[in-house]
Design an enzyme around this catalytic site. Structure first.
Site, PDB file in Angstrom:
ATOM      1  N   THR A  62       0.842  -1.200   0.000  1.00 42.00           N
ATOM      2  CA  THR A  62       0.000   0.000   0.000  1.00 42.00           C
ATOM      3  C   THR A  62       0.875   1.247   0.000  1.00 42.00           C
ATOM      4  O   THR A  62       0.678   2.164  -0.806  1.00 42.00           O
ATOM      5  CB  THR A  62      -0.923  -0.014   1.241  1.00 42.00           C
ATOM      6  OG1 THR A  62      -1.712  -1.199   1.185  1.00 42.00           O
ATOM      7  CG2 THR A  62      -1.816   1.205   1.295  1.00 42.00           C
ATOM      8  N   SER A  82       5.551  -6.730  -1.819  1.00 41.69           N
ATOM      9  CA  SER A  82       5.201  -6.875  -0.404  1.00 41.69           C
ATOM     10  C   SER A  82       5.618  -8.260   0.075  1.00 41.69           C
ATOM     11  O   SER A  82       5.624  -9.216  -0.712  1.00 41.69           O
ATOM     12  CB  SER A  82       3.684  -6.703  -0.275  1.00 41.69           C
ATOM     13  OG  SER A  82       3.291  -6.784   1.064  1.00 41.69           O
ATOM     14  N   HIS A  95       4.234 -10.144   2.752  1.00 40.97           N
ATOM     15  CA  HIS A  95       3.327 -11.077   3.432  1.00 40.97           C
ATOM     16  C   HIS A  95       2.506 -11.962   2.508  1.00 40.97           C
ATOM     17  O   HIS A  95       1.750 -12.813   2.967  1.00 40.97           O
ATOM     18  CB  HIS A  95       2.427 -10.320   4.435  1.00 40.97           C
ATOM     19  CG  HIS A  95       1.354  -9.477   3.838  1.00 40.97           C
ATOM     20  ND1 HIS A  95       0.057  -9.910   3.741  1.00 40.97           N
ATOM     21  CD2 HIS A  95       1.364  -8.233   3.320  1.00 40.97           C
ATOM     22  CE1 HIS A  95      -0.685  -8.938   3.200  1.00 40.97           C
ATOM     23  NE2 HIS A  95       0.097  -7.914   2.932  1.00 40.97           N
ATOM     24  N   THR A  99      13.431   4.930  11.323  1.00 39.38           N
ATOM     25  CA  THR A  99      14.381   3.842  11.588  1.00 39.38           C
ATOM     26  C   THR A  99      13.943   2.588  10.834  1.00 39.38           C
ATOM     27  O   THR A  99      12.785   2.177  10.907  1.00 39.38           O
ATOM     28  CB  THR A  99      14.413   3.555  13.111  1.00 39.38           C
ATOM     29  OG1 THR A  99      14.759   4.769  13.763  1.00 39.38           O
ATOM     30  CG2 THR A  99      15.415   2.478  13.454  1.00 39.38           C
ATOM     31  N   CYS A 132     -17.800  -5.471   2.337  1.00 41.19           N
ATOM     32  CA  CYS A 132     -18.960  -5.074   3.108  1.00 41.19           C
ATOM     33  C   CYS A 132     -18.739  -3.632   3.585  1.00 41.19           C
ATOM     34  O   CYS A 132     -17.795  -3.359   4.314  1.00 41.19           O
ATOM     35  CB  CYS A 132     -19.108  -6.015   4.282  1.00 41.19           C
ATOM     36  SG  CYS A 132     -20.627  -5.753   5.155  1.00 41.19           S
TER      37      CYS A 132
HETATM   38  N1  PLP Z   1      -1.636  -4.443  -4.206  1.00 41.82           N
HETATM   39  C1  PLP Z   1      -2.160  -5.665  -4.380  1.00 41.82           C
HETATM   40  C2  PLP Z   1      -2.378  -6.168  -5.766  1.00 41.82           C
HETATM   41  C3  PLP Z   1      -2.502  -6.453  -3.276  1.00 41.82           C
HETATM   42  O1  PLP Z   1      -3.038  -7.641  -3.444  1.00 41.82           O
HETATM   43  C4  PLP Z   1      -2.270  -5.908  -1.967  1.00 41.82           C
HETATM   44  C5  PLP Z   1      -2.662  -6.673  -0.774  1.00 41.82           C
HETATM   45  O2  PLP Z   1      -3.715  -7.256  -0.707  1.00 41.82           O
HETATM   46  C6  PLP Z   1      -1.700  -4.640  -1.852  1.00 41.82           C
HETATM   47  C7  PLP Z   1      -1.389  -3.934  -2.994  1.00 41.82           C
HETATM   48  C8  PLP Z   1      -1.409  -4.044  -0.506  1.00 41.82           C
HETATM   49  O3  PLP Z   1      -0.244  -4.619   0.020  1.00 41.82           O
HETATM   50  P1  PLP Z   1       0.057  -4.519   1.603  1.00 41.82           P
HETATM   51  O4  PLP Z   1      -0.963  -5.390   2.273  1.00 41.82           O
HETATM   52  O5  PLP Z   1       1.455  -5.019   1.739  1.00 41.82           O
HETATM   53  O6  PLP Z   1      -0.078  -3.088   1.976  1.00 41.82           O
END
Ligand code: PLP
Length: 413
Positions: free
Chosen positions: A72, A225, A227, A263, A353
């Protein structure tokens, strides 16, 4: 009751190997990477070695990679950072081009810039959610080039898995003298980001080609990202070509070459690097596994009345399979995900939702699905730990729920 997790595109669990590497790092160093003493310098050395390692996977230079708090922030940084820089340098916001199938981290950032006066253009997508290159060319010709326009089009869609050819888009965008950002959060570690690696999924095998292939067309900025690949939450990054200057969004210290104050979360970065290394080392193997699981799920679902496979079989991440239904208006779409959960299956839907009512998935709407179909969507997404049994159980649960709903409706007539 079984608990089966088939929502790996929302997030993945922190795998043991990554967790162990984070613990090992924590035991060795807690120093602040900006401190001059040995504690700090050790942390700084490790931080830069992780940056180098991730830059190698992206085939970029370490100084072109900025750590962020996730996808994000990376999307926000790319789009707002570029727009604000143009505003400062040229007293004008750039025109912005995107699609309606992007993640909200892009769409809402673009909406914000629109509220500040930027012109925004949306390129149409086809029934698989893939951006139409002819329409992109039309929009690029139409928009204002007094400052270079910015295009933000994702690599793989988080709801459907459909993938844009970002090399081809780069070529078009650069030929029209515009700047290209691509959200690669879902594709990073799953498929190569560069075409020349497509037949050679394990990037490490292609390291020798690294610098010669930098001439290949590639986005100017990409977001990733940790996660989504069994790494920790709250860490990600932005590749920014050294040709592009961004205005920082987070002001503070001189970290990240003065581009993002704060940091550095070195322990999370250690985890991000470990997760990326694992994903890249087994990319080929995982890809084959996802393809098999995808076929298995399709096989088990294909005789379900009215099913529509939203995800295509070509140009799509095989770890995602999104479905909806022809007779969607007859179904209790709001209950589908909850009923799956009661069956012990965690899946998700693109519909959100808001204020107590179900909003249809903006991605499916952009692809031409009806509102009821864009509400009754179910997304299955796998990780390298997903088993065939998980997939079969997930398919059977969905079949059971849909059949029951249709039977109840018919009995009431
Ligand atoms: N962009 C896409 C295509 C995603 O699937 C996601 C997460 O669901 C994000 C951006 C956001 O990433 P983060 O959760 O690391 O902020």
């Amino acid at each position: 009751m079984s608990k089966i997790y088939l929502d790996n595109s929302a997030t993945t669990w922190l795998c043991n190997e990554v967790s162990e590497q984070m613990t090992e790092f924590r035991n060795l160093s807690f120093g602040n990477a900006s401190s001059v003493h040995q504690f700090g310098q050790y942390a700084k050395g490790m931080l830069e070695s992780y940056r180098q390692s991730i830059a190698d996977m992206l085939l970029c230079e370490p100084k072109e990679f900025i750590f962020t708090s996730g996808g994000t922030e990376a999307n926000n940084f790319a789009i707002k950072g570029y727009a604000f820089k143009q505003l400062i340098n040229h007293k004008k916001l750039p025109d912005i081009i995107t699609t309606k199938a992007e993640h909200h981290a892009v769409l809402h950032t673009v909406d914000f810039l629109k509220s500040l006066g930027a012109n925004v253009f949306y390129v149409s997508v086809d029934k698989y959610g893939i951006a139409c290159s002819q329409d992109l060319m039309r929009v690029l010709r139409e928009c204002n080039h007094r400052v270079k326009p910015l295009v933000s089009i994702m690599h793989a869609n988080n709801e459907t898995g459909s993938t844009n050819d970002i090399q081809r888009l780069s070529e078009i965008i650069h030929n029209h003298d515009a700047v290209f950002h691509s959200d690669c959060v879902q594709s990073f570690g799953k498929i190569p980001l560069r075409n020349f690696l497509k037949n050679n999924l394990n990037t490490s095998l292609a390291q020798t080609e690294l610098h010669s292939d930098r001439t290949e067309n590639f986005p100017d900025m990409i977001s990733i990202s940790a996660h989504k690949i069994h790494g920790p939450k709250g860490i990600g990054g932005l590749y920014v070509s050294k040709e592009i200057e961004l205005e920082p969004l987070v002001h503070g210290g001189s970290q990240e070459r003065n581009r993002r104050g704060g940091t550095e979360p070195t322990e999370l970065i250690a985890g991000f690097n470990a997760a990326s290394e694992l994903a890249f080392a087994d990319m080929q193997k995982n890809y084959e596994k996802f393809k098999n699981l995808n076929s298995l799920l399709r096989e088990h679902l294909c005789d379900l009345e009215g099913i529509i496979f939203v995800s295509g079989q070509e140009n799509s991440l095989p770890n995602i399979l999104n479905v909806t239904f022809k007779q969607a208006e007859m179904l209790d779409s709001e209950g589908l995900i909850a009923l799956m959960d009661i069956e012990g299956i965690a899946v998700s839907s693109g519909s959100a939702c808001t204020s107590g009512s179900m909003q249809p998935s903006h991605v499916l709407l952009s692809m031409g699905y009806t509102e009821p179909q864009a509400k009754a969507t179910v997304r299955f997404s796998f990780s390298r730990y997903t088993t065939e049994e998980d997939v079969i159980y997930g398919a059977n649960s969905l079949k059971k729920i849909i059949k029951k709903q249709l039977k109840n409706i018919r009995n009431n007539y």
